[in-house]
Design a protein around this motif. Structure first.
Motif, PDB file in Angstrom:
ATOM      1  N   PHE A  84      22.612 -52.508 -26.136  1.00  0.00           N
ATOM      2  CA  PHE A  84      21.958 -52.232 -27.475  1.00  0.00           C
ATOM      3  C   PHE A  84      22.692 -52.000 -28.844  1.00  0.00           C
ATOM      4  O   PHE A  84      22.273 -52.553 -30.080  1.00  0.00           O
ATOM      5  CB  PHE A  84      20.900 -51.305 -27.697  1.00  0.00           C
ATOM      6  N   GLU A 142      20.862 -55.514 -21.775  1.00  0.00           N
ATOM      7  CA  GLU A 142      19.942 -55.266 -23.311  1.00  0.00           C
ATOM      8  C   GLU A 142      20.060 -53.709 -23.741  1.00  0.00           C
ATOM      9  O   GLU A 142      19.982 -53.394 -24.677  1.00  0.00           O
ATOM     10  CB  GLU A 142      18.446 -56.128 -23.484  1.00  0.00           C
ATOM     11  N   GLU A 143      19.448 -52.876 -22.429  1.00  0.00           N
ATOM     12  CA  GLU A 143      19.655 -51.583 -22.726  1.00  0.00           C
ATOM     13  C   GLU A 143      21.251 -50.893 -23.205  1.00  0.00           C
ATOM     14  O   GLU A 143      21.436 -50.479 -23.827  1.00  0.00           O
ATOM     15  CB  GLU A 143      18.830 -51.196 -21.483  1.00  0.00           C
ATOM     16  N   ALA A 144      22.451 -51.353 -22.040  1.00  0.00           N
ATOM     17  CA  ALA A 144      23.571 -50.978 -21.981  1.00  0.00           C
ATOM     18  C   ALA A 144      24.749 -51.581 -22.872  1.00  0.00           C
ATOM     19  O   ALA A 144      25.182 -50.958 -24.122  1.00  0.00           O
ATOM     20  CB  ALA A 144      23.969 -51.417 -21.283  1.00  0.00           C
ATOM     21  N   GLN A 190      23.093 -51.163 -14.733  1.00  0.00           N
ATOM     22  CA  GLN A 190      22.617 -50.834 -15.692  1.00  0.00           C
ATOM     23  C   GLN A 190      21.553 -52.351 -16.752  1.00  0.00           C
ATOM     24  O   GLN A 190      22.469 -52.815 -16.093  1.00  0.00           O
ATOM     25  CB  GLN A 190      23.199 -50.144 -17.436  1.00  0.00           C
ATOM     26  N   ASP A 191      20.259 -52.360 -17.400  1.00  0.00           N
ATOM     27  CA  ASP A 191      20.022 -53.767 -18.228  1.00  0.00           C
ATOM     28  C   ASP A 191      20.808 -53.511 -19.189  1.00  0.00           C
ATOM     29  O   ASP A 191      21.367 -53.485 -20.192  1.00  0.00           O
ATOM     30  CB  ASP A 191      18.938 -53.486 -18.724  1.00  0.00           C
ATOM     31  N   GLU A 218      24.048 -55.586 -29.851  1.00  0.00           N
ATOM     32  CA  GLU A 218      23.641 -56.653 -29.784  1.00  0.00           C
ATOM     33  C   GLU A 218      23.423 -57.765 -31.453  1.00  0.00           C
ATOM     34  O   GLU A 218      23.218 -58.496 -30.960  1.00  0.00           O
ATOM     35  CB  GLU A 218      21.966 -56.638 -29.635  1.00  0.00           C
ATOM     36  N   ASN A 222      20.864 -56.894 -14.261  1.00  0.00           N
ATOM     37  CA  ASN A 222      21.093 -55.959 -14.585  1.00  0.00           C
ATOM     38  C   ASN A 222      23.456 -55.667 -14.454  1.00  0.00           C
ATOM     39  O   ASN A 222      23.309 -56.913 -13.998  1.00  0.00           O
ATOM     40  CB  ASN A 222      20.934 -54.309 -13.531  1.00  0.00           C
ATOM     41  N   GLU A 239      27.187 -46.143 -23.127  1.00  0.00           N
ATOM     42  CA  GLU A 239      26.877 -44.674 -22.572  1.00  0.00           C
ATOM     43  C   GLU A 239      26.725 -44.588 -21.649  1.00  0.00           C
ATOM     44  O   GLU A 239      25.349 -45.171 -20.411  1.00  0.00           O
ATOM     45  CB  GLU A 239      25.175 -44.726 -23.149  1.00  0.00           C
ATOM     46  N   THR A 260      24.514 -41.712 -19.146  1.00  0.00           N
ATOM     47  CA  THR A 260      23.581 -41.628 -18.919  1.00  0.00           C
ATOM     48  C   THR A 260      23.506 -41.078 -17.833  1.00  0.00           C
ATOM     49  O   THR A 260      24.026 -41.050 -16.814  1.00  0.00           O
ATOM     50  CB  THR A 260      22.581 -42.101 -19.406  1.00  0.00           C
ATOM     51  N   ASN A 302      17.680 -63.217 -21.540  1.00  0.00           N
ATOM     52  CA  ASN A 302      18.814 -61.936 -20.685  1.00  0.00           C
ATOM     53  C   ASN A 302      18.416 -62.375 -19.479  1.00  0.00           C
ATOM     54  O   ASN A 302      17.675 -62.199 -17.885  1.00  0.00           O
ATOM     55  CB  ASN A 302      18.139 -60.513 -20.237  1.00  0.00           C
TER      56      ASN A 302
END
Length: 995
Positions: free
Chosen positions: A814, A810-812, A807-808, A817, A842, A863, A865, A838
């Motif tokens: 969030f 930045e996304e993981a 998972q990226d 942050e 990942n 999270e 998913t 970044n």
């Protein structure tokens, strides 16, 4: 041509013109008159003659001043340049253009061409040349001759030119310069020819003023322009007053007189009178009284040492500087360097200082028709020349030596040596030669068992005349045997040394008549082939060893450059280019010649012309620019390289002591189609043949000669009308077994079964899809609550990534942050939200990371998913990272996937090549076979009783032989690439053939 027109005028017109022009001013010829310099017709097309200021001055001399320049042409073909109107009797001049010539101004002349849209000739036809006349303001007419068109449109006399489109009505060919619409011609040479000049002195008879033109005679008059031999008394200017100091009894022309003033003329005397011009006895006369000095004054009565001295050259830089001279007498001479030895070949009678440039006299044959012509000889000796004595072919038989220089060496020819020569001809003799072909010794051989040959050396008492071998010079030997000539290689090499004896014991003979020639213009040796001799029947051998290039320069570019007013000098020592003596060396700026010099065996100095900075046009070399050098020799252009002249410098001097031949560039790969055997530097231009083809684009292997290489043949069914017909196949492999007609019959039997199978598959698919959705919901419910959380402390923490998929970062991260200062992996790659950077990318499952936060955070978790997808490995769309099967798996089903086929299987996922069609498939229709295109026809070969079919509501026609029932279809080959393409056909019938 123009003069011929004038001469052909009829006698009646001549008489008429004479009567007509009696009251007018004098004119040059009867067929041209001042009133003819008038209106011309604007025909709509013209060419322009530009007369620049530098060339128009010929019209503006003291005699011609200003006037009108006009062009005439015999438009009606009656041999005249004017005619009388038969209706009104008016005289019509055939003037095709004129312009006013005004002193101090440049001008142009538009010459009007024929209007080709009308039948009559009303202007200059294509390629024709008008005759030009100039009417001066003094009413005198001159014929004008133009030449030297070296600006604007360049036209060279004697060269063929064309004008216009060859496919149009307006086209012509002409030699030299002729009329061509829109041409711009700038003549450099303009000559005015008198119409009347009886004494041919260049002064028109209308301007002749007889008298004495020699200003040295009393009868001289400045207004006279033609001498009538009236000059008789030479002018003697002088004082004609007998009482004056400077009275001249011989004077016949009054000059200035000086009054006699007596007094003391000695400037050092106290009684000196500066106005006196006649010495009297009133003062002492001080001067040099010593007779050994040049300034001795016999009139002096008081000696003065300061006035004693000798005359001569007092300047130390002069050749004749006299250190004893005290008074300069203007006799100084500059140093003139050169060869001052009168016996040398290049003795310079004007030189006074030897510079070591003396060239020895080289005796030899300078007759180019002789077979032993010596291009290096500078002094001809007739007896040295040898001519073909065999009656055919080429064989230079050297003449026996006759002479005695007073110095020699001896070569002993032992019995073993003579025996090795196999002498059988009575005229057999051996000659010794220098490297330049001078015979320096002879020995007869016939009937002798042993002998000797004297090799004569140079007579040292004649410093600049070489009449024998030089010390240390290699000596060569040849044997004349009947009409044959042999090169004789001695067992011991010979170099000339006076009074030395060398015995020889064996000889090796080779053909002395062998001539090396080169027939390839890309090699230097081509331009040095033997000339002036007949090589028919001669023993020749090809020898080309020095590749050259012209670098795009041509012989016609070797023209004298423009004098731009700025230049530099390139001195070149004697002998640098002597092999090209008689040729030219030039320097180029692109294709423009900026320096040109003839090549001799001696010193050369080339002038390079620079750009005239006062004009916008670049007409010479610019500062720092290096020109291209080339030699023109025997019709060939040979490009040269050098590294001593590094750039143009105005008024600079850059000696060049060495040139190299420019190495040709091109393809050096022998297997390439554009291989250049003489190229030395590869320019990357090589073009290799296509695989399986040669450079002529022909197959290397083509067993069946069908134009398709064996390696590229495609086996298959090539017969149209079979279900496995392969349009790209080139060789029929016998696989044509089932026709479309047979397939159609089979399709009728199996189509119902296929439809039933499709309906069953569809029902099963709906049932399975419902069950899949239910299982997805259950699996998703099980994922809830599987997340792993961690408390983050202020500052540094270690955390593991707990998800099972990447998972990226930045996304993981969030959710936190805003608290992260830095997030770092084991490779020191970081994620820093503050900077939007970044560097990690990942997050990897199971990988540990360091995190620094600005404040504590409890129960942080990644999270979780779920990843949905096909988890069945044997499916076409299997997703190896999917966690939950989403029912999208597509089972691998082989079958026909083409919906236009007759056995299309909508459940098939992989096409197994089983598709077949019972209709024609026209690949050139631009649409599928069953379409809205009415020309894509069914092809059922009339096995159906009804030629019309309805499919999906569209009507299609059966292909039948009766054209009237084919609904407008035109059958034939519809492929534009085929050799039998039919542009009128709109339905493909399978007949296309290919080259």
């Amino acid at each position: 041509m123009c003069s011929d027109l004038i001469k052909k005028a009829t006698i009646m017109k001549k008489i008429f013109y004479i009567l007509l022009l009696l009251p007018l001013s004098i004119i040059g010829q009867e067929t041209i008159a001042p009133e003819m310099f008038q209106t011309y017709i604007n025909t709509g097309s013209n060419e322009t003659f530009m007369f620049a200021q530098g060339y128009i001055d010929v019209f503006q001399s003291e005699q011609t001043m200003n006037g009108v320049l006009a062009a005439f042409y015999d438009l009606n073909g009656d041999g005249e340049i004017g005619y009388y109107n038969s209706y009104n009797g008016m005289f019509i001049p055939e003037c095709v253009g004129y312009t006013n010539i005004i002193q101090g101004n440049q001008t142009s002349l538009a010459v009007w061409g024929d209007d080709t849209t009308t039948d009559e000739i009303d202007g200059l036809p294509c390629g024709e040349v008008p005759i030009f006349y100039f009417l001066s303001e003094l009413n005198v007419i001159y014929e004008v001759q133009l030449s030297g068109f070296n600006a604007g449109t360049t036209q060279i006399e004697g060269q063929l030119y064309t004008c216009g489109d060859p496919e149009s009505d307006y086209y012509c060919e002409y030699i030299g310069y002729g009329y061509c619409t829109n041409d711009l011609l700038v003549p450099e040479n303009i000559s005015l020819l008198c119409q009347t000049d009886i004494d041919e002195d260049g002064i028109c008879d209308e301007y002749v003023i007889l008298g004495c033109m020699d200003s040295l005679y009393v009868e001289y008059s400045s207004i006279v322009n033609t001498n009538d031999e009236s000059c008789s008394t030479l002018v003697e200017v002088g004082c004609m007053d007998s009482l004056a100091y400077n009275y001249d009894a011989l004077a016949n022309t009054i000059g200035d007189c000086i009054v006699v003033v007596e007094g003391c003329m000695n400037s050092i005397s106290s009684l000196y009178d500066s106005d006196a011009n006649v010495q009297d006895a009133s003062c002492e006369y001080i001067g040099c009284m010593d007779e050994v000095f040049d300034t001795y004054d016999s009139n002096a009565n008081v000696h003065n040492d300061a006035s004693c001295g000798n005359y001569g050259c007092t300047y130390s830089w002069a050749f004749n500087y006299d250190s004893t001279a005290t008074l300069d007498n203007a006799s100084c001479e500059p140093f003139i360097f050169g060869c001052i030895d009168a016996s040398a070949f290049n003795y310079n009678v004007d030189a006074n200082t030897d510079n070591g440039s003396c060239i020895a006299v080289t005796l030899g044959c300078t007759d180019i028709s002789a077979i032993n012509y010596n291009e290096f000889a500078n002094t001809s000796v007739d007896e040295y020349c040898e001519y073909d004595q065999t009656g055919g072919g080429y064989c230079a038989l050297p003449n026996p030596y006759a002479g005695n220089t007073g110095a020699n060496m001896t070569i002993m020819l032992t019995p073993a040596f003579v025996s090795s020569l196999n002498i059988s001809e009575e005229n057999a003799y051996l000659v010794a030669l220098t490297s330049e072909g001078m015979v320096v010794g002879t020995a007869n051989l016939f009937g002798l068992s042993q002998t000797a040959i004297a090799v004569w050396g140079d007579d040292s008492s004649t410093e600049y005349v070489v009449d024998g071998a030089l010390a240390g010079e290699i000596i060569y030997f040849q044997m004349v045997h009947g009409t044959s000539l042999f090169n004789v290689e001695m067992s011991t090499p010979v170099s000339y040394t006076t009074n030395v004896t060398i015995p020889q014991f064996a000889a090796t003979l080779t053909d002395g008549c062998l001539i090396y020639i080169c027939t390839d213009q890309n090699y230097l040796e081509y331009y040095f082939n033997p000339i002036g001799i007949d090589l028919e029947g001669a023993n020749t051998e090809e020898l080309c060893s020095t590749p050259i290039t012209s670098t795009g320069l041509t012989a016609d570019m070797f023209t004298y450059p423009i004098n731009t007013g700025a230049n530099m000098i390139l001195p070149m020592p004697g002998g640098l280019l002597e092999q090209f003596a008689g040729g030219q060396i030039a320097a180029f700026m692109g294709d423009i010649c900026v320096g040109l010099e003839s090549i001799t065996t001696g010193f050369i100095a080339m002038g390079l012309w620079g750009d005239d900075s006062s004009t916008e046009l670049i007409d010479g070399l610019q500062a720092g620019e290096v020109p291209t050098f080339a030699v023109l020799y025997n019709g060939g252009v040979i490009s040269l390289d050098q590294n001593e002249m590094t750039g143009y410098q105005n008024n600079g001097i850059a000696p060049i002591s060495n040139f190299q031949f420019t190495e040709p560039i091109g393809c050096t790969e022998p297997s390439a189609c554009n291989y250049l055997s003489y190229a030395i530097i590869d320019d990357g231009s090589c073009v290799s043949p296509i695989v399986f083809y040669n450079c002529d684009n022909s197959c290397i292997n083509d067993t069946d000669n069908d134009g398709i290489c064996d390696e590229l043949e495609i086996p298959g069914c090539t017969e149209w009308g079979y279900n496995n017909y392969n349009e790209v196949a080139t060789d029929n492999d016998g696989s044509c077994t089932v026709s479309w007609e047979d397939d159609y019959t089979n399709l009728s039997l199996s189509s119902n079964a296929i439809i039933d199978s499709i309906e069953t598959d569809y029902t099963n698919y709906i049932t399975n899809s419902t069950a899949t959705i239910d299982s997805l919901q259950a699996a998703y419910d099980q994922l809830d609550g599987l997340s792993i959380s961690i408390d983050l402390l202020l500052g540094w923490n270690i955390i593991g990534y707990t998800n099972s998929y990447e998972q990226d970062a930045e996304e993981a991260l969030f959710a936190i942050e805003d608290l992260i200062e830095v997030f770092k992996d084991n490779n020191a790659d970081v994620y820093m939200p503050e900077y939007g950077f970044n560097g990690i990318g990942n997050l990897v499952p199971g990988q540990g990371y360091q995190i620094k936060v600005s404040e504590a955070y409890n129960s942080f978790s990644f999270e979780n998913t779920p990843i949905f997808g096909c988890t069945y490995e044997n499916s076409i769309n299997y997703n190896p990272i999917a966690l939950i099967d989403d029912g999208t798996c597509i089972t691998i089903i082989f079958g026909c996937t083409d919906p236009w086929s007759e056995n299309y299987n909508p459940s098939a996922t992989i096409n197994d090549g089983s598709c077949f069609y019972y209709m024609c498939y026209d690949p050139y229709c631009g649409t599928p076979p069953i379409s809205f295109d009415p020309w894509c026809q069914w092809m059922l070969n009339d096995f159906s009783t009804d030629p019309t079919y309805l499919i999906d509501g569209y009507e299609f026609n059966d292909y039948i032989d009766e054209a009237s029932q084919n609904d407008g279809a035109i059958y034939g080959c519809t492929d534009p690439e085929a050799s039998n393409y039919n542009s009128s056909a709109n339905s493909y019938d399978g007949t296309c053939t290919y080259p």
